[in-house]
Write a protein that holds these residues in place. Sequence first.
Motif, PDB file in Angstrom:
ATOM      1  N   ARG A   1     -67.067   2.949 -15.908  1.00 42.71           N
ATOM      2  CA  ARG A   1     -66.024   3.980 -15.886  1.00 42.71           C
ATOM      3  C   ARG A   1     -66.686   5.355 -15.893  1.00 42.71           C
ATOM      4  O   ARG A   1     -66.855   5.963 -16.947  1.00 42.71           O
ATOM      5  CB  ARG A   1     -65.109   3.833 -17.100  1.00 42.71           C
ATOM      6  N   PRO A   2     -67.017   5.830 -14.707  1.00 42.27           N
ATOM      7  CA  PRO A   2     -67.844   7.039 -14.562  1.00 42.27           C
ATOM      8  C   PRO A   2     -67.313   8.269 -15.283  1.00 42.27           C
ATOM      9  O   PRO A   2     -68.084   9.137 -15.653  1.00 42.27           O
ATOM     10  CB  PRO A   2     -67.841   7.275 -13.046  1.00 42.27           C
ATOM     11  N   ASN A   3     -66.020   8.340 -15.484  1.00 42.91           N
ATOM     12  CA  ASN A   3     -65.542   9.573 -16.099  1.00 42.91           C
ATOM     13  C   ASN A   3     -65.168   9.424 -17.564  1.00 42.91           C
ATOM     14  O   ASN A   3     -64.413  10.211 -18.128  1.00 42.91           O
ATOM     15  CB  ASN A   3     -64.368  10.145 -15.293  1.00 42.91           C
ATOM     16  N   GLN A   4     -65.698   8.387 -18.136  1.00 38.54           N
ATOM     17  CA  GLN A   4     -65.469   8.139 -19.545  1.00 38.54           C
ATOM     18  C   GLN A   4     -66.023   9.283 -20.400  1.00 38.54           C
ATOM     19  O   GLN A   4     -67.101   9.805 -20.148  1.00 38.54           O
ATOM     20  CB  GLN A   4     -66.186   6.841 -19.908  1.00 38.54           C
ATOM     21  N   ALA A   5     -65.249   9.643 -21.415  1.00 39.66           N
ATOM     22  CA  ALA A   5     -65.702  10.726 -22.302  1.00 39.66           C
ATOM     23  C   ALA A   5     -66.900  10.265 -23.132  1.00 39.66           C
ATOM     24  O   ALA A   5     -66.957   9.105 -23.531  1.00 39.66           O
ATOM     25  CB  ALA A   5     -64.559  11.136 -23.223  1.00 39.66           C
TER      26      ALA A   5
END
Lengths: 341, 341
Positions: free
Chosen positions: A315-319
């Motif tokens: 999940r590349p945009n995970q915080a």
Amino acid sequence: MPALAPQVTIDDIARAAGVHPGTVSRALRGVTGKVSPEKRAEIERIANELGYQPNVLAASLRTRQTNMAAIVVPDLANPLFGPIVQGLENALRDQQMLCLVVQTPADPSKRRELVVALANRHVSGLLILSAESDDPMLEIAKLRNLPTVLVNRGTGDRQFSSVVSDDAESVRLVLEHLHDLGHRSIGHVAGPGTSSTGRARRDAFIRMTRDLGLKNCPVVEASSFTRPAGREAAGKLLKGSRRPSAVFAANDLIALGVLDQARAMGLSVPRDLSLVGHNDMPLVDLIDPPLTTVRVAVDQMSAQAAALFLEHVSRPNQAPSTRVLMPELIVRASTAARSVG
Amino acid sequence: MPALAPQVTIDDIARAAGVHPGTVSRALRGVTGKVSPEKRAEIERIANELGYQPNVLAASLRTRQTNMAAIVVPDLANPLFGPIVQGLENALRDQQMLCLVVQTPADPSKRRELVVALANRHVSGLLILSAESDDPMLEIAKLRNLPTVLVNRGTGDRQFSSVVSDDAESVRLVLEHLHDLGHRSIGHVAGPGTSSTGRARRDAFIRMTRDLGLKNCPVVEASSFTRPAGREAAGKLLKGSRRPSAVFAANDLIALGVLDQARAMGLSVPRDLSLVGHNDMPLVDLIDPPLTTVRVAVDQMSAQAAALFLEHVSRPNQAPSTRVLMPELIVRASTAARSVG
DNA sequence: TTGTATGCGTTATCAC
DNA sequence: GTGATAACGCATACAA
């Protein structure tokens, strides 16, 4: 000398099976519900017969996924990192991921180049052991949007995920132990100020010794986390009349350097000087005297870092998130009650 | 959240520069004498301006060269391998080669799979630390024609290049030392029979003790090169009345296990038992007692292995060769004259 | 010196 | 379910 057999491709199989390459690709990848069982079996049979071996490079080019993690480690000769890299490699290979292991160059511009090179190879992401703050590597990682996990050190900000040990707790454990043994003058050989753990332990040390009301608690900084640097720093710390009766070293290698220096000065550990390290590196239980130290849960660290890394990759945009592990004091024979002398 | 910028390609540059992609490729790669200086400068300028980053994957697919070496190591937690991997990584990265580091699985079929996976990724070749004889990994390496260098162990045959330490010389040094100290009953804890070094040292030990006319020189085999295995093997070696007065362990970790066992039996080293290890691993100079051991020139080993590897990569059909390094005895405090008791 | 065309081996998006 | 076709980004043999 026979010419090297040219690679068997998906097209060869398609031809032999009388189907289309696309079908072969689907069959071999096990895409479910999109290819009839008979065809699949037939294709697999032929693939075997022909000795087909997929070209991962081609697949990677197409899918933009290499399944390669880059592990960036400061110093492979440091026994501390062996177990960590081991844990990472094990956990990642379980998920079909291979590990590119590189050592951090000293030169900042080389570091930058290195991460650029890794990015250009489209590695899945970075696992950085002991990144220093404001490291150019992190700048590139951010720029190229590389999933990144910091292991064993964090940065001050919350830009990257990290897995670290609780440094304040380490210091608390150590000071409690030494205080209980009667030590009131405790020295600290800090790690380099550029490392987050170096700073964190030093700051905690200063704060907590003050809170305990201890007066004579000198701090010197080692230039690196190595035995020679520890020895050199200890030279400053142990000279003079107000020599502390105990020393907390920022890591085990530094502690070994302190030990070297103490011996050179004719001091006996723990009789004249109590000594505590940090990390519980392999073999420190066997040195003379067995080293009292703080154990970080290396297994957990690796496992959590690997898990976190895989999350970020999928999940590349995970915080970013931070996981903090609790250290444990391992009391051995390098610490003793303060001698009343 | 802005969409990720699509990759700038060679085509984009070609368009912007009003030339053809082929020219850009040549210019950027620095193919000399095939593109005019002005065009080259212009192309480089534009590439910079657009933030062009080459896709190494695509290039690799085309050129069939990945510039990735696979380093296969049995156990990353073993301090012996840290410095070796370090040396390899340094030497190889100087030549623009990255290192894929993997740990040897115990299961033979997993080993096979592993090397197949590496081959399918088209790694440039293999550097195998401590391969065992008849290892399926070697079979695949041969089958897939992977340039391969064996480090720290060789196979009996001459199928693969290797860089090894002279095991017979190690044994000679150790026996000479112990004999000079008056020991006549010397035990040996051998490494696993599947390892070439394990066998070589054991065979040399048996031959040389016989040549020296020593009668009571028992040999036991440790199941692996680890501390627990050493301890277990030492249990067999040290029991009974004909206990040897000195022990040569096949490596330092095994020696540590012997030390554990000796202590458990109430034996003091070196008073009751002299002990010699092998490899001069980091920190063995600091244990109690400092370990007498045989130093292998790790730096040379890495450097030579890397050089040999690069040769094989650049000349795929180069004949295998073997380089033998001379070991050195490091006398510390774990050996002493035989006590007359 | 530069342009052109094709191939590297695979995946994926369409139609059918 | 299967086939056709177009990428993925680059390198290179050949032609001009």
